[in-house]
Design an enzyme around this catalytic site. Structure first.
Site, mmCIF file in Angstrom:
data_model
loop_
_atom_site.group_PDB
_atom_site.id
_atom_site.type_symbol
_atom_site.label_atom_id
_atom_site.label_comp_id
_atom_site.label_asym_id
_atom_site.label_seq_id
_atom_site.Cartn_x
_atom_site.Cartn_y
_atom_site.Cartn_z
ATOM 1 N N ASP A 232 -7.190 2.624 3.488
ATOM 2 C CA ASP A 232 -6.723 1.816 4.680
ATOM 3 C C ASP A 232 -5.785 0.708 3.846
ATOM 4 O O ASP A 232 -6.074 -0.435 3.917
ATOM 5 C CB ASP A 232 -7.506 1.361 5.629
ATOM 6 C CG ASP A 232 -7.042 0.601 6.848
ATOM 7 O OD1 ASP A 232 -5.919 0.835 7.076
ATOM 8 O OD2 ASP A 232 -7.898 0.021 7.721
ATOM 9 N N GLY A 311 -6.326 -8.141 15.778
ATOM 10 C CA GLY A 311 -5.184 -8.693 15.264
ATOM 11 C C GLY A 311 -5.344 -9.339 13.915
ATOM 12 O O GLY A 311 -4.470 -9.791 13.159
#
Length: 357
Positions: A232, A311
């Site tokens: 990731d 976020g």
């Protein structure tokens, strides 16, 4: 320490407002370990160096390392006399444990093969000499029974805990870096050959090739690499002519200069900086973590107790001036206790040939 056959190397980045042009710039007990409730500590640079040296010299002969929160010393877990001698020769504190790295890896391989359930994660906690499994609220009673049955067959090598919320990649539509109608956070500014980049989460860079510092704003950077799932991490090259500082925003009007990168050590204190929950703190609780997100697994991650929310994806995990990881996701946060997962920083740096500065 990382023994999983899926182990890699990794990185991350968090840009401050100025960087984006937004403003101014020896126990013999098998399963009992050090007091995991004791306050965590930030390793001295020598501890990171010792951790790397032990990994090189011992490899699979150690079942992992952790930081003793009371003494601040690196503890190396071993199962043989020879490994103990080698660890002591390297200057480490040594603890004998019952399960070897191979046994813990085998337990994780069994979980991978038989209990790969969305909403679960597992990784090695050297303090307990076990594979620490977390199951979020989305895991059904039937799947929980399946998970527990697999763990029971593994003879105490696995410990399972329910956690609130659900494991999610923490991207928000709508903050810090924007692309493809979504908001993420940046981790660390990095450089290669005089060019400047930032690293962030791969599930963020998968969304868009172009990134801005404000919603609907002009493009500041273009994606040059992205890896998710399995890993990731992603990298964005600055294209607006800026030369941002290599610092992390502390969200109190100041920033922290990042001068090096290392792999996190279980038991150490970390901080997480992201565009939603700002600056939060926690402790590293497991390494070699597999997280089974709904859209695919990621491997060789690090689990912490820092709080995070949507976020914060791509934000920075760090300790002092040392970059540790790129924020990936969590199952949410209850009070001050979270489950923030990060992609080790050294892997991304190696993959893209870049360095923090």
């Amino acid at each position: 320490m990382r023994h999983n056959s899926r182990a890699r190397l990794g990185v991350s980045l968090l840009l401050v407002a100025g960087a984006l042009g937004l403003g101014a710039a020896p126990s013999t007990a098998a399963d009992t370990a050090a007091d995991t409730a004791a306050p965590s500590a930030i390793p001295a640079p020598s501890a990171y160096a010792l951790d790397a040296e032990v990994e090189r010299s011992l490899g699979a002969a150690t079942a992992g390392t952790y930081l003793d929160a009371k003494t601040g010393k690196l503890v190396v877990t071993v199962t043989t006399d020879r490994a103990e001698e080698q660890a002591r020769a390297a200057g480490a504190t040594v603890r004998r444990v019952a399960r070897s790295a191979a046994q813990l890896d085998a337990a994780m391989e069994t979980l991978e093969a038989e209990a790969k359930i969305t909403g679960t994660s597992w990784g090695i906690d050297p303090r307990t000499n076990r594979v620490a499994v977390e199951a979020d609220s989305s895991v059904s009673a039937r799947d929980m029974a399946r998970l527990e049955a697999v763990a029971e067959r593994l003879g105490g090598a696995v410990e399972i805990k329910r956690v609130p919320g659900e494991f999610r990649r923490e991207v928000l539509g709508g903050g810090a870096i924007y692309g493809g109608g979504s908001r993420c956070s940046a981790a660390f500014n990095v450089t290669k050959g005089g060019a400047r980049y930032f690293v962030t989460a791969g599930h963020c860079t998968n969304i868009s090739a172009n990134w801005s510092a404000s919603s609907g704003g002009s493009v500041i950077g273009v994606r040059e690499g992205s890896s998710f799932p399995t890993n990731d991490y992603g990298i964005v090259r600055y294209t607006n002519g800026s030369s941002p500082a290599g610092t992390v925003d502390l969200y109190n009007g100041s920033s922290r200069d990042i001068t090096s990168a290392a792999n996190a050590v279980v038991g150490q204190a970390i901080q997480k900086s992201g565009s939603t929950t700002k600056l939060t703190s926690g402790t590293v609780t497991a390494v070699n973590v597999t997280v089974n997100y709904g859209d695919g697994p990621v491997y060789n991650m690090v689990r912490t107790t820092a709080c995070s929310a949507g976020g914060d994806s791509g934000g920075a995990h760090f300790a002092g001036s040392v970059a540790l990881g790129i924020h990936s996701g969590s199952s949410g946060c209850s009070g001050t206790a979270g489950s923030a997962i990060h992609q080790p920083v050294t892997e991304a740096l190696s993959a893209y040939g870049v360095t923090v500065y």
